[in-house]
Design a protein around this motif. Structure first.
Motif, short mmCIF file in Angstrom:
data_model
loop_
_atom_site.label_atom_id
_atom_site.label_comp_id
_atom_site.label_asym_id
_atom_site.label_seq_id
_atom_site.Cartn_x
_atom_site.Cartn_y
_atom_site.Cartn_z
N LYS A 92 0.60 -1.30 0.06
CA LYS A 92 0.08 -0.29 0.11
C LYS A 92 0.73 0.99 0.08
N PRO A 93 0.34 2.57 -0.52
CA PRO A 93 1.36 3.60 -0.53
C PRO A 93 1.72 3.77 0.94
N PHE A 94 2.68 4.38 1.19
CA PHE A 94 3.27 4.89 1.94
C PHE A 94 3.76 6.28 2.36
N VAL A 95 3.63 6.53 3.01
CA VAL A 95 3.72 8.24 3.62
C VAL A 95 4.43 8.72 4.37
N LEU A 96 5.68 9.37 4.70
CA LEU A 96 6.33 9.74 5.95
C LEU A 96 6.32 11.42 5.78
N GLY A 97 5.95 12.09 7.47
CA GLY A 97 5.37 12.75 7.70
C GLY A 97 4.99 13.33 8.79
N ASP A 98 5.13 14.77 9.02
CA ASP A 98 4.22 14.99 10.14
C ASP A 98 3.01 14.26 10.91
N LEU A 99 2.30 13.56 11.33
CA LEU A 99 1.53 12.63 12.18
C LEU A 99 0.36 13.52 11.93
N GLU A 100 0.35 14.32 12.86
CA GLU A 100 -0.96 15.24 13.09
C GLU A 100 -1.07 15.73 12.11
N LYS A 101 -0.86 16.46 10.65
CA LYS A 101 -0.72 17.01 9.93
C LYS A 101 -1.95 15.87 8.93
N LEU A 102 -0.63 15.05 8.14
CA LEU A 102 -0.97 13.92 7.70
C LEU A 102 -2.42 13.16 8.37
N ILE A 103 -2.91 12.87 9.61
CA ILE A 103 -4.20 12.13 9.95
C ILE A 103 -5.66 13.65 9.87
N SER A 104 -5.05 15.09 9.99
CA SER A 104 -6.06 15.73 9.76
C SER A 104 -6.05 16.05 8.38
N GLU A 105 -5.46 15.72 7.44
CA GLU A 105 -5.37 15.72 5.73
C GLU A 105 -6.21 14.66 5.23
N LYS A 106 -6.18 13.80 5.69
CA LYS A 106 -6.98 12.18 5.35
C LYS A 106 -7.88 11.97 5.70
N LYS A 107 -8.30 13.44 6.68
CA LYS A 107 -9.43 12.91 7.73
C LYS A 107 -10.70 13.69 7.01
N GLU A 108 -9.70 14.61 5.98
CA GLU A 108 -10.76 15.55 5.11
C GLU A 108 -10.72 14.68 4.23
N GLU A 109 -10.50 14.20 3.76
CA GLU A 109 -10.82 13.60 2.64
C GLU A 109 -11.33 12.14 2.91
N ARG A 110 -11.67 11.97 4.17
CA ARG A 110 -12.27 10.70 4.73
C ARG A 110 -12.26 9.39 3.95
N ALA A 111 -10.82 9.78 3.74
CA ALA A 111 -9.43 8.29 3.35
C ALA A 111 -9.55 7.29 4.10
N LEU A 112 -9.27 6.61 4.30
CA LEU A 112 -8.98 4.77 4.84
C LEU A 112 -7.67 4.94 5.34
N PHE A 113 -7.38 5.18 6.25
CA PHE A 113 -5.61 5.09 6.61
C PHE A 113 -5.45 4.26 7.69
N GLY A 114 -3.98 3.69 8.16
CA GLY A 114 -3.85 3.61 9.13
C GLY A 114 -2.29 4.45 9.91
N VAL A 115 -2.47 4.44 10.96
CA VAL A 115 -1.29 4.57 11.36
C VAL A 115 0.05 4.63 11.58
N LEU A 116 1.80 4.10 11.62
CA LEU A 116 2.68 3.66 12.01
C LEU A 116 3.11 5.01 13.06
N SER A 117 3.73 5.11 14.17
CA SER A 117 4.01 6.25 15.25
C SER A 117 5.28 5.48 15.72
N PHE A 118 6.20 6.46 16.52
CA PHE A 118 6.91 6.46 17.43
C PHE A 118 6.47 5.61 18.78
N SER A 119 5.58 6.49 19.91
CA SER A 119 5.46 6.18 20.69
C SER A 119 4.14 7.04 20.81
#
Length: 318
Positions: free
Chosen positions: A227-254
């Motif tokens: 699947k597409p794998f995107v690196l970046g600021d998770l808070e910003k990426l999550i906000s963007e994907k929620k607005e797009e109503r995308a089905l996403f998963g999150v990999l975080s450090f802690s």
């Protein structure tokens, strides 16, 4: 499908008869074959669908046995072997003619290591040849850290998987060699750079290349989920994907992110060793989830964080 078991004699039988076996190490599971038999080595490339210009790592059971297939062992590299073998360290050494060209992709140095796993060390002791053993997964995909991972991907192509439980380190070995008077790291891995520098002083870290690598595991795109794998600021990426109503998963450090269905934390204690151990299993879980895209963040650029970030960046390469 491949049988999963703890029978070292069974694994030995298949290897001595030219077949391939999944083997445990402290880093990841390997797809092992007789490194001195060109037909077995060719079968490794065929089974993984691995390009023949990407060299393999030889595994053996002791420092003494390395002398069977290398011409020379420079003192600084031997000092590292004395300090870290068995362990997640691979050394590039000038090879003897007994090592097939296919193992080294025609290069004059062969990558060698002594893995730190009791079952695989016992298996290597039982054989009169070293094992070539890249990670036991289709080329370019996430590396396996349990027998089930190997079975899911290659179980219909090999007869046996030696069950050694989950891998302790979870990242591939650190690859080290010499260039002139310089000690060079060709691949960041499960052995921290600072530990190496304590033994031999300052070292250089080589950027990985995208073609004709001089050591195993240097290709630019690697360790990647389907699947597409995107690196970046998770808070910003999550906000963007929620607005797009995308089905996403999150990999975080802690950090935990409220309201996110598919999220995996590598280490709630922010421990980089724990994060390294969990990395590939977490990536695999996200790839098998209902998420359409995986969002991830980089680790701190210290210790094993540098090696984890190397894998994350290569997973994100399109």
């Amino acid at each position: 499908m491949a049988e999963i078991g703890k029978d070292i004699a069974q694994a030995q039988y298949f290897l001595e008869n030219g077949q391939l076996v999944g083997i445990p190490t402290e880093t990841v599971y390997g797809l092992a074959g007789n490194a001195i038999n060109p037909e077995s080595v060719a079968l490794i490339f065929e089974t993984k669908n691995r390009p023949s210009f990407d060299p393999l790592i030889l595994h053996t059971s002791s420092l003494k046995r390395v002398e069977d297939f290398v011409l020379d062992f420079p003192e600084r590299l031997k000092k590292l072997a004395d300090s870290f073998w068995p362990g997640p360290l691979t050394l590039l050494l000038p090879r003897k003619p007994i090592v097939p060209d296919l193992v080294t992709s025609g290069l004059e140095r062969v990558a060698v290591r002594v893995p730190k796993h009791p079952q695989t060390l016992a298996l290597l002791d039982s054989l009169d040849f070293p094992l070539a053993a890249p990670s036991a997964n289709p080329f370019g995909y996430i590396s396996p850290t349990t027998p089930a991972h190997v079975e899911a991907q290659l179980g219909d192509k090999i007869p046996y998987i030696l069950d050694g439980g989950a891998c302790e380190v979870g990242l591939e070995s650190t690859i080290v060699g010499l260039e002139g008077d310089d000690v060079v790291i060709y691949r960041l891995g499960g052995l921290d750079i600072s530990e190496i520098e304590k033994q031999i002083g300052p070292i250089k870290v080589k950027d990985h290349s995208s073609s004709n690598p001089s050591a195993p595991g240097q290709l630019e795109s690697h360790y990647a989920p389907r699947k597409p794998f995107v690196l970046g600021d998770l808070e910003k990426l999550i906000s963007e994907k929620k607005e797009e109503r995308a089905l996403f998963g999150v990999l975080s450090f802690s950090k935990h992110f409220p309201g996110v269905e598919n999220q995996f934390i590598l280490s709630e204690k922010a421990n980089l060793q724990e994060a390294a151990k969990n990395l590939f299993a977490v990536m695999r879980s996200l790839d098998q989830s209902n998420a359409e895209i995986i969002l991830a963040e980089l680790m701190p650029e210290t210790g094993l964080g540098r090696a984890i970030n190397d894998r994350l960046r290569r997973a994100a390469v399109k």
